[in-house]
Enzyme design. Structure first.
Site, PDB file in Angstrom:
ATOM      1  N   GLY A 272       1.008  -1.269  -0.187  1.00 20.53           N
ATOM      2  CA  GLY A 272      -0.031  -0.094   0.199  1.00 20.53           C
ATOM      3  C   GLY A 272       1.046   1.237   0.004  1.00 20.53           C
ATOM      4  N   PHE A 273       0.040   2.240   0.256  1.00 18.56           N
ATOM      5  CA  PHE A 273       1.054   3.598  -0.099  1.00 18.56           C
ATOM      6  C   PHE A 273       2.044   3.590   0.990  1.00 18.56           C
ATOM      7  CE2 PHE A 273       0.305   8.277   2.159  1.00 18.56           C
ATOM      8  CZ  PHE A 273       0.829   8.317   1.125  1.00 18.56           C
ATOM      9  N   ILE A 274       1.372   3.865   2.392  1.00 22.23           N
ATOM     10  CA  ILE A 274       2.572   3.904   3.655  1.00 22.23           C
ATOM     11  C   ILE A 274       3.107   2.763   3.769  1.00 22.23           C
ATOM     12  CG2 ILE A 274       2.457   4.610   5.983  1.00 22.23           C
ATOM     13  CD1 ILE A 274      -0.153   5.635   6.099  1.00 22.23           C
TER      14      ILE A 274
ATOM     15  N   GLY B 292      -3.786  -1.759  -2.167  1.00 22.47           N
ATOM     16  CA  GLY B 292      -2.199  -1.850  -2.388  1.00 22.47           C
ATOM     17  C   GLY B 292      -2.719  -2.025  -3.860  1.00 22.47           C
TER      18      GLY B 292
ATOM     19  N   LEU C  85      -0.181  -2.918   8.886  1.00 21.12           N
ATOM     20  CA  LEU C  85       0.016  -1.393   7.882  1.00 21.12           C
ATOM     21  C   LEU C  85      -2.027  -2.442   7.315  1.00 21.12           C
ATOM     22  CD1 LEU C  85       2.165  -0.761   9.145  1.00 21.12           C
ATOM     23  CD2 LEU C  85       2.232   1.071   7.037  1.00 21.12           C
TER      24      LEU C  85
ATOM     25  N   TYR D  27     -15.649   2.101  10.042  1.00 18.43           N
ATOM     26  CA  TYR D  27     -13.836   2.430  10.422  1.00 18.43           C
ATOM     27  C   TYR D  27     -13.687   2.893  11.803  1.00 18.43           C
ATOM     28  CZ  TYR D  27      -9.141   3.850   8.240  1.00 18.43           C
ATOM     29  OH  TYR D  27      -8.098   3.864   8.534  1.00 18.43           O
TER      30      TYR D  27
ATOM     31  N   LYS E 171     -11.318   0.084  14.316  1.00 20.73           N
ATOM     32  CA  LYS E 171     -10.468   0.805  15.006  1.00 20.73           C
ATOM     33  C   LYS E 171      -9.737   0.736  15.881  1.00 20.73           C
ATOM     34  CE  LYS E 171      -6.967   0.929  11.669  1.00 20.73           C
ATOM     35  NZ  LYS E 171      -5.622  -0.238  11.091  1.00 20.73           N
TER      36      LYS E 171
END
Ligand code: UDP
Length: 330
Positions: free
Chosen positions: A10-12, A36, A73, A146, A150
């Site tokens: 993914g991005f991070i 991702g 992540l 969401y 989390k």
């Protein structure tokens, strides 16, 4: 150090993998490629990637056993995706994290879980501290699933720490941005940059007076690694973000300016985008005292530098797209 990064494509995650490999760690990735992309990590030397879900317990067990530490992540992210697919969001985020917690606890591998500023909900405050009360909207508004999923992940992590002394640390990320973030799932900066580069109107939702503090991914990744490296942070939660506030309307203006675009700004009511009853956060800024005290964290990258990095990432993608007639972000 051998590290497993769930959501590593993914991005991070991909920026984290790059940084870990650069310092000499051996990195494996578990990613279901839902948001991702393999393209994000294929250039990283020596990386191993398994394409599967964190809900596949046997795979998670095998991969956890083979490493020293785990960065978790992997999650369903992005407002658009969450609103469109709430069942998957809830199940994937809670069940996947439970499995990662169970398996890292079994083998006593330190675990870092990335959480989100969304857990604070709409809050009565504008600057959020880790121990603040959370104000979450009603259960029939999908946006909040969401945040709730989390938050359950965080409760679970604290429970594993308290009951089993499982070494786990939580990072609450605030609006992390930079190259490789796609606008496909609603994230505002890549969306605006793409619109500006195409000279299309920038779609500001609501009155545009809502504000956010954007953090460069390159400032977030070293903080994640330091939280992993230090044992005194175990059993704790840390905000990671920046305190440079910008309204979404001003952000749109700056992006038009920095791209040299002829775009205009188009204001769109929330209901038109997300349907009836959508609730947005007015302002959101992290208190950084705790992370500063723990690791001396200080974000360094300015908003203009962040915007320029995203422009430099997206511009060539749009050129390629125009030539090859395929999406900039497949
Ligand atoms: N936003 C916007 N236009 C877009 C996408 C997002 O005005 O095309 C707004 C969104 O409503 C929110 C802010 O930009 O107020 C940040 O949105 P993002 O999804 O990037 O992050 P959030 O802070 O909502 O998690």
């Amino acid at each position: 150090m051998r590290a497993l990064v769930t959501g590593g494509a993914g991005f991070i995650g991909s920026h984290l993998c790059e940084a870990l490999v650069a310092r000499g760690d051996t990195v494996s990735v578990l990613d279901d490629l839902s948001t991702g992309r393999f393209e994000n990590i294929e250039h990283i030397p020596g990386i191993e990637c398994v394409i599967d879900s964190t809900m596949n317990q046997e795979i998670v067990r095998d991969m956890v056993r083979a490493v020293d530490v785990v960065y978790h992540l992997g999650a369903t992210v992005g407002v658009q995706l969450v609103v469109n697919d709430p069942i998957h969001t809830i199940v994937n985020n809670i069940w996947g994290t439970e499995i990662v917690l169970e398996e890292t606890c079994r083998y006593r591998r330190k675990l870092l879980i990335t959480s989100t500023s969304e857990v604070y909900g709409k809050g009565s405050r504008e600057v959020f501290q880790e121990d603040d009360d959370r104000v979450i909207g009603p259960t029939n508004r999908h946006r909040w699933c969401y945040a709730a999923s989390k938050a359950i992940d965080e409760f679970l992590a604290f429970a594993y720490w308290r009951e089993k002394r499982h070494p786990v640390v939580i990072a609450r990320l605030f609006n992390t941005v930079g190259p490789r973030q796609t606008g496909r799932y609603g994230m505002v900066i890549p969306t605006f940059v793409t619109q500006a580069l195409r000279n299309e109107p920038l779609t500001v939702f609501g009155d545009g007076k809502q504000s956010r503090c954007f953090t460069y991914v390159g400032d977030v990744v070293p903080a994640l690694i330091q939280l992993m490296d230090r044992s005194e942070v175990n059993g704790n939660v840390y905000n990671i973000g920046s305190t440079m506030r910008v309204t979404i309307e001003d952000l749109a203006r700056r992006i038009i300016e920095r791209t040299g675009s002829s775009s205009t700004i188009k204001y769109i009511p929330y209901e038109e985008v997300y349907g009836e009853g959508y609730e947005d956060m007015r302002h959101r800024e992290p208190c950084l005292k705790r992370i500063q005290a723990a690791i001396g964290y200080e974000p360094k990258t300015s908003l203009d530098e962040i915007i320029d990095s995203v422009i430099a990432d997206i511009r060539p993608r749009l050129h390629r797209q125009a030539i090859e007639n395929r999406p900039a972000y497949p």
